[in-house]
Design an enzyme around this catalytic site. Structure first.
Site, PDB file in Angstrom:
ATOM      1  CG  ASP A 293      -4.757  -1.855  14.322  1.00  0.00           C
ATOM      2  OD1 ASP A 293      -3.518  -1.757  14.458  1.00  0.00           O
ATOM      3  OD2 ASP A 293      -5.502  -0.864  14.286  1.00  0.00           O
ATOM      4  CG  HIS A 327      -2.155  -1.991  10.819  1.00  0.00           C
ATOM      5  ND1 HIS A 327      -2.843  -0.940  11.379  1.00  0.00           N
ATOM      6  CD2 HIS A 327      -2.899  -2.380   9.740  1.00  0.00           C
ATOM      7  CE1 HIS A 327      -3.943  -0.705  10.679  1.00  0.00           C
ATOM      8  NE2 HIS A 327      -3.998  -1.571   9.690  1.00  0.00           N
TER       9      HIS A 327
END
Length: 478
Positions: A293, A327
């Site tokens: 993430d 991300h």
């Protein structure tokens, strides 16, 4: 009477002079801060106190710990830490070898130190994790203890060249996210069930006290790996962290936190590398993030819970870090309802075909929040998929995220940035008509192999100074 009047007048003019002098001094100081934010950053760095410890060592094997990765060493860790803090603090030493344990709860003045070759293996048995006051995706609750947890402590550290292994995989912890990619199958429970994440968020909206938001067994909300909760003077240095169940490093309502030389290598769902939340004076330096993430995600609470706590994250410094997969490299949001201010990022390398963005700001009208004073310089960016800078005020996850709390962004500066492969956009920014994004500046930025220089909506004051996209000088929009 005349004499008293004379002194009164003199005192009056002295006060006026003093007020004028002080006023000039304040104005001058504000001007300096505004003109040279990097000097402000240095003041913050100088103010952060790094923990120091007594020169006394407590070896966990002296308290019954056994290497091998099979024996449960929970009580040995607990005893060593307790004796250490009771005797004024020092170093709790983990020798070379593999040591299985349940969660480790740190105490005041304790440095948990892993020798090179030491590896702590954390249990994946949920029964080993007591219910504690913690947080899950920006909402406080009573849930499984983080794997390493410090609650209202001072002067605490985790250091050394060893490994912290959460042992999360598609059979343990990760499938709880409800994604087939991580081992979930139709008919299995998950965090997304109505009684779990959805109910937690509803409790916060309803104003249910945190002590009554009791989850844990049967609710599938994974624990954070390392959480400093309402702590001061914390240090995390040199360790390698792998296989996290959830967020990896989570300073929560903490002040004076240093994360130095840490490697995070964990590709599970929601495996953010470092998430300072409601925290102040946080330094993240010399680290490597390779994550599932966001590499670094600065937060300040979700929706009603963030507004209840109302503590902005501020004075967050990121220096000399390497971002690989993720991300976003450095991110603010989306749980950002209490706001974020004074973020400084410098001298970082970001490069991976699996890195989506370099700098990312995200919120929506349920989150709200004010993000201001973001300063970025000297980035060496190899490849990003989507954009160098994205400011998304309509971030949408878990369904509709519309509400009455319009987020605001102002004062975002990127300087001396080199990008070899910029993806789709140099800048992708979308604000609200009633609260446009204000004062975004690119200076001395060079982006190659990018689809479009910028795509903006409701942005005021975008300045492009000495900025080249695909070899062409780009002019600021009118």
């Amino acid at each position: 009477m005349v004499r008293n009047l004379f002194f009164t007048r003199n005192n009056f003019f002295l006060v006026l002079f003093s007020m004028f002098f002080l006023s000039c001094g304040v104005k001058q100081q504000q001007s300096i801060v505004g003109d040279n934010p990097w000097k402000t950053m240095q003041h913050i760095i100088d103010s952060v106190k790094v923990p120091s410890f007594r020169n006394k060592t407590y070896v966990i094997t002296d308290f019954g710990a056994q290497a091998g990765g099979v024996f449960d060493n929970t009580q040995a860790f607990k005893k060593a830490i307790q004796i250490c803090t009771e005797n004024g603090g020092g170093k709790v030493l983990v020798p070379s070898g593999k040591y299985l344990t349940g969660p480790i709860h740190l105490e005041n003045n304790v440095n948990l130190h892993l020798e090179e070759g030491a590896e702590i293996l954390f249990s994946t048995n949920t029964a080993d994790y007591p219910i504690v006051h913690t947080s899950w995706e920006g909402t406080e609750l009573m849930n499984y203890s983080p794997l390493i947890y410090a609650y209202k402590k001072n002067n605490v550290a985790v250091t050394g060249k060893g490994i912290l292994n959460g042992q999360a995989n598609n059979e343990k912890w990760l499938w709880w996210c409800g994604s087939k990619r991580y081992g979930w199958k139709e008919g299995m429970p998950s965090q997304g069930d109505p009684a779990n994440r959805v109910r937690l968020v509803a409790m916060a909206e309803e104003g249910v006290p945190v002590s009554e938001r009791v989850f844990g067994e049967g609710h599938y909300l994974r624990p954070n790996f390392i959480e400093f909760f309402e702590c001061t003077n914390m240090l995390l240095k040199e360790v390698k962290i792998i296989n996290a169940p959830f967020w990896v490093i989570h300073p929560m309502k903490s002040t004076n936190v240093t994360v130095d030389g840490v490697t995070v290598q964990s590709h599970g769902p929601n495996n953010d590398g470092c998430d300072p939340e409601y925290s102040k004076n946080v330094i993240i330096k010399n680290c490597t993030f390779n994550t599932g993430d966001d590499c670094i995600a600065i937060k300040s609470g979700r929706d009603a819970d963030g507004r209840r706590v109302a503590i902005p994250s501020e004075n967050i410094i990121v220096q000399n870090c390497k971002m690989i997969d993720g991300h976003g490299g450095v991110v603010m949001g989306s749980e950002i309802s209490a706001g974020v201010k004074n973020v400084f990022v410098e001298n970082c390398v970001m490069d991976s075909p699996n890195l989506d963005r370099a700098i990312r700001l995200k919120s929506n009208s349920k989150r709200g929040g004010l993000i201001e004073n973001v300063y970025v310089r000297n980035l060496d960016i190899g490849q990003v998929k989507e954009s160098v800078l994205i400011i998304d005020m309509f971030y949408n996850v878990y369904g509709s995220q519309s509400g009455n709390f319009i987020p605001r962004v102002q004062n975002v500066f990127l300087e001396n940035i080199k990008v070899k492969d910029g993806g789709k956009y140099g800048i992708l920014a979308k604000g609200y008509k009633e609260a446009p994004i204000k004062n975004v500046v690119f200076k001395n930025v060079k982006i190659e192999k990018v689809g479009k220089a910028y795509s903006i909506e409701n942005v005021e004051g975008l300045q492009l100074i000495d900025t080249y996209v695909n070899g062409t000088l780009v002019v600021s929009p009118k």
